[in-house]
Design a protein around this motif. Structure first.
Motif, PDB file in Angstrom:
ATOM      1  N   ASN B  77     -35.152  10.923  41.930  1.00 20.03           N
ATOM      2  CA  ASN B  77     -35.717  10.879  43.279  1.00 20.03           C
ATOM      3  C   ASN B  77     -35.752  12.254  43.928  1.00 20.03           C
ATOM      4  O   ASN B  77     -34.865  13.092  43.721  1.00 20.03           O
ATOM      5  N   ARG B 300     -51.340  11.874  49.713  1.00 21.07           N
ATOM      6  CA  ARG B 300     -51.268  10.427  49.496  1.00 21.07           C
ATOM      7  C   ARG B 300     -52.586   9.739  49.833  1.00 21.07           C
ATOM      8  O   ARG B 300     -52.851   8.629  49.386  1.00 21.07           O
ATOM      9  N   ARG B 328     -43.940  22.343  45.412  1.00 19.48           N
ATOM     10  CA  ARG B 328     -43.784  20.893  45.291  1.00 19.48           C
ATOM     11  C   ARG B 328     -42.319  20.558  45.084  1.00 19.48           C
ATOM     12  O   ARG B 328     -41.619  21.244  44.327  1.00 19.48           O
ATOM     13  N   THR B 330     -39.617  18.650  43.319  1.00 14.16           N
ATOM     14  CA  THR B 330     -39.559  17.993  42.013  1.00 14.16           C
ATOM     15  C   THR B 330     -39.510  16.470  42.202  1.00 14.16           C
ATOM     16  O   THR B 330     -38.843  15.996  43.127  1.00 14.16           O
ATOM     17  N   PHE B 331     -40.195  15.763  41.346  1.00 20.35           N
ATOM     18  CA  PHE B 331     -40.298  14.296  41.327  1.00 20.35           C
ATOM     19  C   PHE B 331     -41.282  13.740  42.351  1.00 20.35           C
ATOM     20  O   PHE B 331     -41.396  12.537  42.502  1.00 20.35           O
ATOM     21  N   CYS B 332     -41.970  14.619  43.061  1.00 18.16           N
ATOM     22  CA  CYS B 332     -42.991  14.120  43.992  1.00 18.16           C
ATOM     23  C   CYS B 332     -44.282  13.945  43.205  1.00 18.16           C
ATOM     24  O   CYS B 332     -44.898  14.921  42.785  1.00 18.16           O
ATOM     25  N   GLU B 333     -44.683  12.682  43.018  1.00 17.10           N
ATOM     26  CA  GLU B 333     -45.899  12.429  42.235  1.00 17.10           C
ATOM     27  C   GLU B 333     -47.140  12.618  43.106  1.00 17.10           C
ATOM     28  O   GLU B 333     -48.205  12.973  42.619  1.00 17.10           O
ATOM     29  N   ILE B 334     -46.983  12.353  44.379  1.00 21.37           N
ATOM     30  CA  ILE B 334     -48.121  12.511  45.285  1.00 21.37           C
ATOM     31  C   ILE B 334     -48.675  13.923  45.174  1.00 21.37           C
ATOM     32  O   ILE B 334     -49.872  14.139  44.987  1.00 21.37           O
ATOM     33  N   GLY B 336     -47.640  16.037  42.843  1.00 20.76           N
ATOM     34  CA  GLY B 336     -47.667  16.419  41.433  1.00 20.76           C
ATOM     35  C   GLY B 336     -49.079  16.340  40.864  1.00 20.76           C
ATOM     36  O   GLY B 336     -49.555  17.255  40.192  1.00 20.76           O
ATOM     37  N   PHE B 337     -49.753  15.229  41.137  1.00 19.41           N
ATOM     38  CA  PHE B 337     -51.103  15.089  40.589  1.00 19.41           C
ATOM     39  C   PHE B 337     -52.096  15.991  41.322  1.00 19.41           C
ATOM     40  O   PHE B 337     -53.071  16.461  40.741  1.00 19.41           O
ATOM     41  N   GLU B 338     -51.811  16.235  42.596  1.00 21.03           N
ATOM     42  CA  GLU B 338     -52.676  17.148  43.365  1.00 21.03           C
ATOM     43  C   GLU B 338     -52.722  18.520  42.684  1.00 21.03           C
ATOM     44  O   GLU B 338     -53.713  19.235  42.762  1.00 21.03           O
ATOM     45  N   GLN B 339     -51.633  18.854  42.033  1.00 21.92           N
ATOM     46  CA  GLN B 339     -51.537  20.158  41.374  1.00 21.92           C
ATOM     47  C   GLN B 339     -52.681  20.374  40.372  1.00 21.92           C
ATOM     48  O   GLN B 339     -53.211  21.469  40.267  1.00 21.92           O
ATOM     49  N   LEU B 340     -53.053  19.303  39.655  1.00 20.53           N
ATOM     50  CA  LEU B 340     -54.114  19.466  38.659  1.00 20.53           C
ATOM     51  C   LEU B 340     -55.467  19.733  39.341  1.00 20.53           C
ATOM     52  O   LEU B 340     -56.205  20.644  38.963  1.00 20.53           O
ATOM     53  N   ASP B 357     -42.219  24.378  41.516  1.00 19.67           N
ATOM     54  CA  ASP B 357     -41.391  23.237  41.896  1.00 19.67           C
ATOM     55  C   ASP B 357     -40.150  23.752  42.586  1.00 19.67           C
ATOM     56  O   ASP B 357     -39.703  24.867  42.321  1.00 19.67           O
TER      57      ASP B 357
END
Ligand code: SF4
Ligand code: SF4
Lengths: 433, 381
Positions: B77, B300, B328, B330-334, B336-340, B357
């Motif tokens: 988390n 989000r 970012r 770490t463990f933030c997927e919201i 995380g994907f924005e990164q790509l 991170d």
């Protein structure tokens, strides 16, 4: 067909080529369980062939998710594929034949490695051109942050940017107002599909499809009841297929209902005649998460080495309601509920942690569980934050709880040997087996 | 905090950003005032102000460990909610009278689940914030706000009239307008304020009575207009990401020679770039429109990426940005994907971008310095 299209179909075609001979063998010699496995493989190949036909002939088709009411797509006669299906089916099929090379290629994407591997794999597929580009796309924002992030990337890929997209927005609450809101989202989704394909939704046809899937869900729930028996009737693969048959393309086809009937009948027979698929059962366990791709190497080991059977699992334990098909409104509300409250992962992860607490409590009691294994998939951040609640329930009910910590798509994260060690130590320490 | 700014107002902001409770929150409580906490930048704080209460954005400032929270959360988390909840469990948020949650992210929504089980805050609600920004979503969120208003009225025995809401909207729009003036100063070749100082000012906006905040901000703006500009920087940077409320993090970046002149952060520009529309008749509808659709979105809101990219791109041009840092937790997927998406777009825009991170509390400073130095070098700085 141009090279790009051909590449986009390559994995699908490969699966067809892989399953076709198995189908033929099973047709000739179904063995003990083949008559139940055959319809699943046939249905998978049929879906794939439909997509291939659409791509080859430039016919409209869609990409969607298992949570966008499959009944609507069936009723509107829309060919579609679920682009994470092969990932999620992986636990039954062992995942793609290319899994290791795919994982390595996935590692090169500019994505943090702590994001869900299923989704990163999906994005690798997309970036490598391994998904057929559909005429329209139905996205999804539940149950986790990763899924919405995934779709955001998906929708910005150069080849997909211009694919018209509809993304239903599931509310966080479960009350009547929330159901009404999501039912309206479903109606907007139908308008979108009509706008993109010219196909209209006939309510009579939708009612017919929902009546049929209702039968499947009722049989599924009946099957879940039979799993309460000790010994449990089937090994791990068959129960896992319950989800696939009602949540993939072709949902509502009468042959699927027949398959559910056969499953129930077979399970009943095994209980009646005390002929479980797995003999010498010693440990009844609840597998509370998705099954990993490499479950084919864990579940048989559990059964043979420890006599441990998955008497219930998270994917199967979804209390689907039967939809009242008396009015258009009741159908849409029912489909909305099914879509945003009942599906696997959705049911456990979308809303409050209450479902997790309540489900585990009930499963332990109803299924006479000896222990719970919580794999703790690295993508499931919300479940990670619910672990303490699960542990508390287990403590109160006096049932041992094991949290492993693994990646359901990537055995490099926690190796199969490590997983087996952890489980063995747990069983031994708890005096099970 | 270490600063060149000669301004009493700035000192106040810096102190507020560096702690949880301040003399102002103490006075507020002592005079019988209520304080409502919230986690997400999309919270329409006007609703709290209109009730006569102080809106207070919950942070993990000052937290040094997550020992208590880790009983409930796992190592998968995000450390922001873990530190914030740890403070809650330590009793550091006992001064708040209520908390309003959203289903902001997988981690924060679980803070709600634990909060209702472990804390005895008298008023705790969770609202369903949509993830897309169309009309039906604005309508849904208007209803959510109406329900929250009813619940607050009933629980606290206050009246939150439309007139009070309109007043509160004006008051907070005034803060936003003043903050935009502050950001305007940062467009200059030699801005009078650093990125880290600017972040302290915006963070303070989430923890102070708005009238007081506005008057201090006016004072700061006038002080800054007379201040010298900063000219010893090697590059003009933008920082992008989600939750970042620690000016010291930005300071480490700036100490390496990059001046942060712009941002797209939850505690930064996304708080202030747009106003709540005062021409919409129903103030709750105006607030919903703002939270869901008008304010620069966070990652989000997954269908809004194109608008977010446009927002970032415009800022890069307007603030003459040389390169950007994506941070970012770490463990933030919201995010995380924005990164790509961002990595691809920055490549197309030919603007240097570095992705980093981090943990919520400042750690790994050595590595952060090295990476920023290397990044500045690649930009010729
Ligand atoms: S596997 Fe879990 S984390 Fe990954 S996408 Fe599905 S629900 Fe989200
Ligand atoms: S940084 Fe990401 S994961 Fe952490 S609280 Fe914010 S949105 Fe949630």
């Amino acid at each position: 067909m141009d090279a790009k299209k051909e590449l986009s179909l390559s994995r699908i075609v490969e699966e067809i080529v892989f399953y076709q001979p198995i189908i033929e063998i099973l047709e000739q010699d179904p063995g003990e369980m083949g008559h139940l496995q055959l319809p699943i493989l046939k249905s998978l190949v049929k879906q794939h062939k439909k997509v291939v036909e659409c791509v080859e002939n430039d016919l409209p088709f869609m990409a969607s998710q298992y949570t966008n009411p499959v009944e609507i797509l069936s009723a509107m006669d829309i060919p579609w594929y679920f682009h994470l299906q092969s990932m999620f089916a992986g636990s039954g099929t062992g995942g793609s034949l290319h899994i290791f090379e795919d994982l390595e290629a996935m590692d090169k994407l500019p994505l943090p490695t702590d994001c869900c591997t299923f989704l990163r794999l999906g994005l690798y597929y997309q970036s490598a051109g391994l998904y057929p580009v559909p005429s329209a796309y139905l996205a999804l924002t539940e149950p986790c942050d990763g899924v919405s992030g995934f779709h955001s990337v998906f929708m910005n890929h150069p080849d997909w940017k211009n694919v018209p997209t509809f993304a239903p927005d599931p509310p966080y609450h479960n009350n009547d107002r929330a159901i009404g809101y999501y039912a309206d989202e479903m109606r907007r989704m139908v308008d979108f599909i009509t706008g993109q394909t010219g196909k209209m939704l006939e309510m009579d046809r939708l009612k017919e499809v929902v009546d049929e899937t209702n039968k499947c869900y009722a049989l599924w729930m009946e099957y879940n009841e039979i799993r309460r028996s000790t010994p449990t009737p089937h090994s791990y693969i068959m129960p896992m297929s319950m989800f696939f048959q009602s949540n993939s393309a072709g949902a509502g086809e009468p042959e699927k209902t027949i398959w559910y009937q056969d499953m129930v009948a077979d399970a009943e027979m095994r209980v009646r005649e005390n002929q479980p698929e797995v003999p010498d059962q010693k440990i009844r366990l609840l597998w509370y998460d998705l099954q990993p791709f490499y479950f084919g190497e864990i579940a048989p080991w559990l059964e043979q080495e420890w006599g441990a059977v998955v008497a219930m699992d998270m994917v199967s334990y979804c209390p689907y309601d039967i939809i009242d098909t008396s009015t258009e409104d009741s159908i849409f509300r029912g489909l909305a509920k099914r879509a945003f409250q009942h599906g696997p992962m959705i049911h456990q992860a979308r809303g409050l942690a209450d479902n997790v607490v309540n489900d585990i409590t009930r499963i332990i009691k109803d299924y006479n569980m000896d222990c719970i294994i919580f794999p703790g998939h690295m993508g499931h951040k919300d479940m990670a934050a619910s672990t303490s609640l699960m542990r508390e329930v287990c403590r109160e009910l006096g049932v041992p709880f094991l949290h492993i910590g693994m990646d359901q798509a990537d055995q490099r994260y926690t190796t199969i040997d490590e997983i087996k060690d952890r489980i063995s130590q747990f069983f031994t320490a708890m005096g099970l087996g | 905090m270490e600063t060149r700014i000669q301004s009493k107002a700035f000192q106040k902001f810096a102190e507020t950003a560096a702690t949880i409770t301040t003399p102002e929150t103490d006075v507020w409580k002592e005079s019988g005032g209520k304080i409502i906490g919230y986690f997400c930048a999309a919270m329409p704080v006007e609703l709290i102000t209109a009730a006569g209460f102080l809106p207070f954005r919950l942070r993990g400032t000052g937290s040094t460990n997550t020992d208590l929270a880790d009983i409930h959360f796992s190592s998968l988390n995000c450390t922001f909610p873990r530190h914030a909840f740890n403070l809650a469990l330590e009793g550091k948020f006992d001064f708040i009278d209520g908390v309003v949650f959203f289903n902001s992210c997988d981690h924060i929504r679980r803070v709600y689940d634990h909060w209702i089980r472990r804390m005895d805050t008298p008023f705790v609600k969770i609202l369903s914030l949509p993830k897309k920004a169309e009309h039906p979503q604005v309508e849904w969120f208007t209803e959510e706000l109406a329900i929250l208003r009813d619940q607050m009225q009933e629980h606290f025995g206050v009246e939150i009239t439309d007139a009070k809401l309109r007043e509160a909207i004006k008051l907070h729009n005034e803060s936003r307008k003043l903050l935009r003036e502050l950001y305007d100063l940062r467009r200059a070749d030699n801005p009078p304020i650093t990125g880290s100082e600017s972040l302290a000012v915006t963070v303070a906006s989430t923890a102070m009575p708005p009238e007081l905040y506005n008057s201090l901000l006016r004072e700061l703006l006038s002080d800054l207009k007379q201040a010298d500009g900063i000219s010893d920087h090697k590059a003009r940077l933008m920082v992008l990401g989600g939750e970042c409320d620690n000016p010291d993090y930005i300071k480490v970046i700036e100490d390496q020679g990059g001046l942060v002149v712009a941002d797209s952060l939850c505690f930064g520009s996304r708080l202030l770039w747009k106003d709540v529309d005062e021409t919409i008749d129903d103030p709750l509808a105006a607030l919903a429109q703002y939270s869901v659709a008008d304010r620069p979105s966070c990652a989000r809101m997954f269908t809004e990426y194109q608008n977010r990219a446009k927002y970032v791109k415009e800022m890069i041009t307007d603030f003459n940005v040389d390169g950007a840092i994506f941070e970012r937790l770490t463990f933030c997927e919201i995010w995380g994907f924005e990164q790509l998406n961002l990595t691809n777009d920055f490549k197309d825009w030919k603007v240097p971008l570095i992705c980093m991170d981090r943990e919520y509390i400042l750690s790994g400073v050595g590595q952060l310095k090295t990476r920023v130095q290397a990044f500045l070098e690649t930009m010729g700085g």
